[in-house]
Write an enzyme that holds these catalytic residues in place. Sequence first.
Site, PDB file in Angstrom:
ATOM      1  N   SER A 332       6.631 -64.833  20.290  1.00 23.34           N
ATOM      2  CA  SER A 332       5.486 -65.711  19.522  1.00 23.34           C
ATOM      3  C   SER A 332       4.186 -65.289  20.280  1.00 23.34           C
ATOM      4  O   SER A 332       3.855 -65.302  21.450  1.00 23.34           O
ATOM      5  CB  SER A 332       5.899 -67.179  19.514  1.00 23.34           C
ATOM      6  OG  SER A 332       7.045 -67.299  18.946  1.00 23.34           O
ATOM      7  N   HIS A 419       8.219 -74.437  16.737  1.00 20.36           N
ATOM      8  CA  HIS A 419       9.614 -73.920  17.562  1.00 20.36           C
ATOM      9  C   HIS A 419      10.273 -75.097  18.211  1.00 20.36           C
ATOM     10  O   HIS A 419      11.405 -75.017  18.224  1.00 20.36           O
ATOM     11  CB  HIS A 419       9.161 -72.749  18.130  1.00 20.36           C
ATOM     12  CG  HIS A 419       9.118 -71.365  17.253  1.00 20.36           C
ATOM     13  ND1 HIS A 419       9.927 -71.013  16.478  1.00 20.36           N
ATOM     14  CD2 HIS A 419       7.806 -70.719  17.227  1.00 20.36           C
ATOM     15  CE1 HIS A 419       9.546 -69.934  15.566  1.00 20.36           C
ATOM     16  NE2 HIS A 419       8.351 -69.751  16.424  1.00 20.36           N
TER      17      HIS A 419
END
Length: 479
Positions: A332, A419
């Site tokens: 990410s 997340h």
Amino acid sequence: MNTPDWITRTFPSVAKLRAGGDAAPGGTPAKVKPLRSTRERLNATLRQPEEALSPRVLRRTLEALRAIVDPQVSEVEGGRRAQEVAAWYAKATAPERRDLWLLMSEQFVADAARVKAAQAKFAAAVGTPDEAVAEVNYRRATVSPRRRLLQRFSVAPEGIRFLVDLRAEMSPFLKADKRLLALDVEMEYMFSTWFDVGFLELRRISWDSPASLIEKLIKYEAVHDIRSWADMKNRLDSDRRCYGFFHPRLPDEPLIFVEVALVDRIAQSITPLLDESADAADPRKATTAIFYSISNTQQGLRGVSFGDSLIKRVVETLKLEFAQLKTFATLSPIPGYRGWLGRNGTAMLARLSPKELAELGRAVGFEPPQPEHVLALLDKPQALAESSPVRRFMLRAAAHYLGREMLDGKPLDPVARFHLGNGARVEQLNWAGDLSPKGLKQSHGLMVNYLYDLKRLDKHRALLAQGRIAVSGQIESLL
């Protein structure tokens, strides 16, 4: 005369507004000038210069909207009337459209007197046998006719698409004109119901999918820009998977999609994953699924959450296809890191010991070092050795940003917020993980892995609810 006809006849009276435009250079909406409320305009005779529709046309437009929710007409007829207004809207100028938004926001509110009376009865009934009935009556009283209006627009085959696009078009103006907030919040509530994950279909998108669908992936990709058709084909190769959520009323439009690489270890850099010349690996030998891009496609569905459900469904689907997969993680970006460090560099330097500060000073050539001295060396992060004090400082600061910084009980970084809110943990920082201009601009090239440990997702969510972020031992050692 139908709705489009009588409104169309009024267009010459506002033609001068069409020529003026409503956006600042670069397409950014100009600040909306203070306007009279629609109540004041409906009672007026003359239009003010900054107003699109005259009071007479505004009154007729309101009549058309009220006709849609007329309790005497059927659902079908109400839907037909809504389609007429939608047809006018398609031809209307931006200022005229904003007048429609204002009418829907300000003129379709719950009856204040009825709400007050129902609230008083509910308060008096608490603890009595009449409490349940009083509560139901109170809830019904607070429902605005605006909700019914939106339902009637949704009846047509393209009705939901119309409303989603309308909200997306309205979004840039919310900050400047708070009168639109009631309509925006009502639409978010309705969309949260209509787009509940129980109504969504998970579909795999492959190179064999229709070209029109693949073109939408290129259009909506928000994390790593798709540079070419070869790039797109690489992302849909045999060792890759791409899945999207679809709604029955928007069958050819992915609402959100995720790109996955099937590999043999946690990926540390985006470069090999996007390498078009690399041969596809054997997915049957993969042990790790890397989620390297998740993109929402509809601005009009802002605030409607289905990303966490997408990841869960994709994990379940991958495990059915590849039983050998053991690790599920992301690669990410850290979009807020560079800006945060620019504001908090001095505080991060203050956390160093005298010895560490001296080492950093010698590395940058200034003692004591200041944030600008450190940041000046980060144009080419790949040139810094693993033992570099600058590199160690940047990793420690990033670990603090991701593992400690919170706002209103949520992680400060937007990707971390997503997340970690789904139960993942901050697993690993990757130096020079994204050396693209975007990666350097966001985080000086740093990337992060979030690990989805399927047995500990609930534990990590509970930890976050207590104001603590779940991190791995590697991240803990940097804090």
